[in-house]
Motif scaffolding. Structure first.
Motif, PDB file in Angstrom:
ATOM      1  N   ALA A  23      26.435 -67.760  53.683  1.00  0.00           N
ATOM      2  CA  ALA A  23      26.470 -66.297  53.810  1.00  0.00           C
ATOM      3  C   ALA A  23      27.640 -65.662  53.068  1.00  0.00           C
ATOM      4  CB  ALA A  23      26.524 -65.921  55.291  1.00  0.00           C
ATOM      5  N   ASN A  24      28.705 -66.413  52.828  1.00  0.00           N
ATOM      6  CA  ASN A  24      29.928 -65.805  52.251  1.00  0.00           C
ATOM      7  C   ASN A  24      30.277 -66.285  50.850  1.00  0.00           C
ATOM      8  OD1 ASN A  24      31.197 -64.156  54.603  1.00  0.00           O
ATOM      9  ND2 ASN A  24      30.640 -66.103  55.540  1.00  0.00           N
ATOM     10  N   TRP A  25      29.608 -67.329  50.364  1.00  0.00           N
ATOM     11  CA  TRP A  25      30.036 -67.843  49.055  1.00  0.00           C
ATOM     12  C   TRP A  25      29.788 -66.848  47.937  1.00  0.00           C
ATOM     13  CZ3 TRP A  25      27.056 -68.598  44.733  1.00  0.00           C
ATOM     14  CH2 TRP A  25      25.677 -68.489  44.883  1.00  0.00           C
ATOM     15  N   GLN A  26      28.753 -66.062  48.099  1.00  0.00           N
ATOM     16  CA  GLN A  26      28.501 -65.055  47.063  1.00  0.00           C
ATOM     17  C   GLN A  26      29.627 -64.013  47.006  1.00  0.00           C
ATOM     18  OE1 GLN A  26      24.642 -63.427  47.826  1.00  0.00           O
ATOM     19  NE2 GLN A  26      23.525 -65.273  47.171  1.00  0.00           N
ATOM     20  N   ASN A  27      30.107 -63.633  48.211  1.00  0.00           N
ATOM     21  CA  ASN A  27      31.230 -62.681  48.225  1.00  0.00           C
ATOM     22  C   ASN A  27      32.478 -63.293  47.613  1.00  0.00           C
ATOM     23  OD1 ASN A  27      29.633 -60.760  49.526  1.00  0.00           O
ATOM     24  ND2 ASN A  27      30.193 -61.519  51.574  1.00  0.00           N
ATOM     25  N   TRP A  28      32.691 -64.584  47.883  1.00  0.00           N
ATOM     26  CA  TRP A  28      33.866 -65.244  47.299  1.00  0.00           C
ATOM     27  C   TRP A  28      33.782 -65.303  45.782  1.00  0.00           C
ATOM     28  CZ3 TRP A  28      34.208 -70.071  50.981  1.00  0.00           C
ATOM     29  CH2 TRP A  28      34.588 -69.637  52.276  1.00  0.00           C
ATOM     30  N   VAL A  29      32.628 -65.699  45.333  1.00  0.00           N
ATOM     31  CA  VAL A  29      32.454 -65.801  43.875  1.00  0.00           C
ATOM     32  C   VAL A  29      32.587 -64.423  43.222  1.00  0.00           C
ATOM     33  CG1 VAL A  29      30.828 -66.400  42.039  1.00  0.00           C
ATOM     34  CG2 VAL A  29      31.064 -67.882  44.036  1.00  0.00           C
ATOM     35  N   GLU A  30      31.976 -63.436  43.884  1.00  0.00           N
ATOM     36  CA  GLU A  30      32.061 -62.079  43.353  1.00  0.00           C
ATOM     37  C   GLU A  30      33.504 -61.579  43.339  1.00  0.00           C
ATOM     38  OE1 GLU A  30      30.283 -57.611  44.336  1.00  0.00           O
ATOM     39  OE2 GLU A  30      29.677 -59.361  45.526  1.00  0.00           O
ATOM     40  N   GLY A  31      34.237 -61.860  44.418  1.00  0.00           N
ATOM     41  CA  GLY A  31      35.638 -61.449  44.448  1.00  0.00           C
ATOM     42  C   GLY A  31      36.471 -62.169  43.415  1.00  0.00           C
ATOM     43  N   ALA A  32      36.210 -63.487  43.245  1.00  0.00           N
ATOM     44  CA  ALA A  32      36.961 -64.252  42.243  1.00  0.00           C
ATOM     45  C   ALA A  32      36.669 -63.745  40.837  1.00  0.00           C
ATOM     46  CB  ALA A  32      36.631 -65.732  42.365  1.00  0.00           C
ATOM     47  N   VAL A  33      35.379 -63.510  40.586  1.00  0.00           N
ATOM     48  CA  VAL A  33      35.014 -62.983  39.268  1.00  0.00           C
ATOM     49  C   VAL A  33      35.648 -61.614  39.049  1.00  0.00           C
ATOM     50  CG1 VAL A  33      33.080 -62.193  37.855  1.00  0.00           C
ATOM     51  CG2 VAL A  33      32.894 -64.322  39.135  1.00  0.00           C
ATOM     52  N   ARG A  34      35.667 -60.794  40.077  1.00  0.00           N
ATOM     53  CA  ARG A  34      36.275 -59.471  39.956  1.00  0.00           C
ATOM     54  C   ARG A  34      37.781 -59.568  39.673  1.00  0.00           C
ATOM     55  NH1 ARG A  34      35.037 -55.617  44.842  1.00  0.00           N
ATOM     56  NH2 ARG A  34      32.931 -56.112  44.058  1.00  0.00           N
ATOM     57  N   ILE A  35      38.442 -60.499  40.375  1.00  0.00           N
ATOM     58  CA  ILE A  35      39.889 -60.664  40.154  1.00  0.00           C
ATOM     59  C   ILE A  35      40.166 -61.160  38.740  1.00  0.00           C
ATOM     60  CG2 ILE A  35      41.899 -62.006  40.857  1.00  0.00           C
ATOM     61  CD1 ILE A  35      40.812 -61.882  43.722  1.00  0.00           C
ATOM     62  N   VAL A  36      39.350 -62.161  38.318  1.00  0.00           N
ATOM     63  CA  VAL A  36      39.542 -62.680  36.958  1.00  0.00           C
ATOM     64  C   VAL A  36      39.269 -61.594  35.924  1.00  0.00           C
ATOM     65  CG1 VAL A  36      38.682 -64.343  35.261  1.00  0.00           C
ATOM     66  CG2 VAL A  36      39.072 -65.055  37.622  1.00  0.00           C
ATOM     67  N   PHE A  37      38.229 -60.817  36.165  1.00  0.00           N
ATOM     68  CA  PHE A  37      37.907 -59.735  35.231  1.00  0.00           C
ATOM     69  C   PHE A  37      39.039 -58.705  35.175  1.00  0.00           C
ATOM     70  CE2 PHE A  37      36.048 -55.513  34.477  1.00  0.00           C
ATOM     71  CZ  PHE A  37      35.524 -55.722  33.214  1.00  0.00           C
ATOM     72  N   ILE A  38      39.612 -58.378  36.327  1.00  0.00           N
ATOM     73  CA  ILE A  38      40.722 -57.416  36.351  1.00  0.00           C
ATOM     74  C   ILE A  38      41.928 -57.966  35.593  1.00  0.00           C
ATOM     75  CG2 ILE A  38      42.388 -56.275  37.861  1.00  0.00           C
ATOM     76  CD1 ILE A  38      40.163 -56.042  39.946  1.00  0.00           C
ATOM     77  N   LEU A  39      42.228 -59.243  35.817  1.00  0.00           N
ATOM     78  CA  LEU A  39      43.374 -59.849  35.130  1.00  0.00           C
ATOM     79  C   LEU A  39      43.150 -59.891  33.622  1.00  0.00           C
ATOM     80  CD1 LEU A  39      44.359 -62.806  37.496  1.00  0.00           C
ATOM     81  CD2 LEU A  39      45.663 -60.723  37.033  1.00  0.00           C
ATOM     82  N   VAL A  40      41.966 -60.324  33.222  1.00  0.00           N
ATOM     83  CA  VAL A  40      41.680 -60.406  31.786  1.00  0.00           C
ATOM     84  C   VAL A  40      41.719 -59.025  31.150  1.00  0.00           C
ATOM     85  CG1 VAL A  40      39.906 -61.018  30.075  1.00  0.00           C
ATOM     86  CG2 VAL A  40      40.368 -62.536  31.995  1.00  0.00           C
ATOM     87  N   LEU A  41      41.100 -58.051  31.839  1.00  0.00           N
ATOM     88  CA  LEU A  41      41.099 -56.692  31.300  1.00  0.00           C
ATOM     89  C   LEU A  41      42.517 -56.134  31.206  1.00  0.00           C
ATOM     90  CD1 LEU A  41      39.469 -54.250  30.367  1.00  0.00           C
ATOM     91  CD2 LEU A  41      39.324 -53.525  32.758  1.00  0.00           C
ATOM     92  N   ALA A  42      43.344 -56.408  32.215  1.00  0.00           N
ATOM     93  CA  ALA A  42      44.727 -55.916  32.186  1.00  0.00           C
ATOM     94  C   ALA A  42      45.514 -56.565  31.057  1.00  0.00           C
ATOM     95  CB  ALA A  42      45.402 -56.174  33.524  1.00  0.00           C
ATOM     96  N   LEU A  43      45.352 -57.868  30.873  1.00  0.00           N
ATOM     97  CA  LEU A  43      46.081 -58.557  29.809  1.00  0.00           C
ATOM     98  C   LEU A  43      45.629 -58.093  28.433  1.00  0.00           C
ATOM     99  CD1 LEU A  43      46.210 -62.188  31.283  1.00  0.00           C
ATOM    100  CD2 LEU A  43      48.065 -60.514  31.173  1.00  0.00           C
ATOM    101  N   VAL A  44      44.306 -57.918  28.278  1.00  0.00           N
ATOM    102  CA  VAL A  44      43.806 -57.454  26.985  1.00  0.00           C
ATOM    103  C   VAL A  44      44.292 -56.034  26.702  1.00  0.00           C
ATOM    104  CG1 VAL A  44      41.720 -56.856  25.695  1.00  0.00           C
ATOM    105  CG2 VAL A  44      41.807 -58.972  27.007  1.00  0.00           C
TER     106      VAL A  44
END
Length: 351
Positions: A23-44
């Protein structure tokens, strides 16, 4: 937490864990992807902004092509390489720091929000802390803001002769918080940028060399003026004076007139900060030219007519006047006149 003791309890716990993960792995993956996307976008975004800032600084430090106009030549002489590089480096450092703080700070807040952290108390605490720090460090903030505007507006740079009101001297270092000056007697002044209310920059634009030439009252002023212009023209053709003098020397006219002297004012436009050097050099050349031409700096006073030598005689005495009181007082007392009959030596008797 109670550990399962039977096979049924183990099976039940396993099913619950599997269902919770499912029930929660999708939220975890989505949150991780969101965090990685935010970090990559900020660095770029940070890298792009820093590159744009670097290009801006490179354009600021690029040498401007000089043309034949006086304005372009003057602009090229106003800003030396060291000053341009220091100003550009300081502006670039400020812009990069502001950009990095803004981008990475925003990214950190977005990551905390993605993790489910309630940002309202954090932002409220940060606001209160910011107000407290602002009241406690308002002078520091004022110094930094003043330093940023001084550098961006190019009010002064390294090597400039400035007067800040509280101190004057040559600029050794320009910082965001303090400016370092070298005084005329060698002392070093550390001036907070926020305390500077006015700045007089003697090294921007051009300087004016003023020389007051004193000549005798009876000298021919037209001849003196021609001699001054010829001497200044000869000076302007020699090195290094040819680079220091930007315009021909002008004789403004008579500045003052006295009983024995006349003062002529001479003026010349020079390279910034070189007025004193031009003044000394022109005075030395004028002194030699005046000596050669026989021009006097002061009229010699006319000697007074010699007074006649006093006669070595004594003043007349009051006794020389027989009618004076003193003369009459010194006259001998006359003898009383006797009758002949009263004279015992006279044998003649009166009958």
């Amino acid at each position: 937490m109670n550990l399962p003791t039977s096979a049924d309890q183990v099976t039940t716990s396993t099913k619950q864990a599997a269902s919770w993960l499912d029930a929660n792995w999708q939220n975890w993956v989505e949150g991780a992807v969101r965090i990685v996307f935010i970090l990559v976008l900020a660095l770029v975004l940070r890298a792009v902004v820093r590159k744009l800032i670097a290009q801006l600084i490179a354009r600021m430090t690029k040498e401007h092509e000089s043309d034949s106009s006086e304005t372009s030549r003057l602009g090229g002489l106003l800003v030396n390489t060291e000053r341009r590089h220091q100003r550009s480096a300081a502006i670039g450092s400020v812009l990069r720091s502001v950009a990095s703080f803004s981008i990475m700070g925003t990214a950190a807040l977005m990551i905390l929000a993605a993790l489910g952290v309630n940002l309202a108390p954090l932002l409220a605490s940060a606001g209160v802390a910011g107000v407290a720090i602002g009241f406690g460090a308002r002078n520091l903030v004022t110094d930094f803001l003043s330093g940023v505007f001084m550098i961006m507006e190019d009010q002064y740079g390294v090597g400039d002769e400035i007067d800040t009101g509280v101190a004057s001297g040559t600029v050794l270092e320009v910082g965001l918080r303090v400016t370092k000056l070298r005084g005329a007697t060698g002392e070093i002044w550390y001036i907070r940028n926020g305390e500077v209310k006015r700045i007089a920059n003697m090294s921007q634009g051009w300087s004016t060399a003023t020389v007051d030439v004193q000549v005798g009252y009876r000298e021919d002023l037209d001849r003196v003026e021609d001699l001054i212009l010829d001497t200044a023209e000869a000076l302007a053709k020699e090195a290094p004076w040819d680079e220091l003098l930007w315009e021909p020397v002008r004789v403004l006219g008579v500045e003052s007139v006295a009983a024995e002297t006349v003062v002529l004012r001479v003026e010349a436009k020079t390279m910034p900060g070189k007025a004193a050097l031009i003044t000394r050099g022109l005075r030395q050349r004028l002194k030699a030219a005046f000596d050669e031409a026989g021009i006097k700096l002061r009229e010699e006073p006319t000697p007074a007519a010699a007074a006649p030598a006093p006669v070595d005689t004594l003043p007349p005495s009051a006794l020389s006047d027989p009618a004076s009181a003193r003369s009459l007082a010194t006259r001998p007392i006359p003898m009383p006149v006797q009758h002949p009959s009263e004279d015992p030596t006279n044998p003649v008797k009166t009958p």
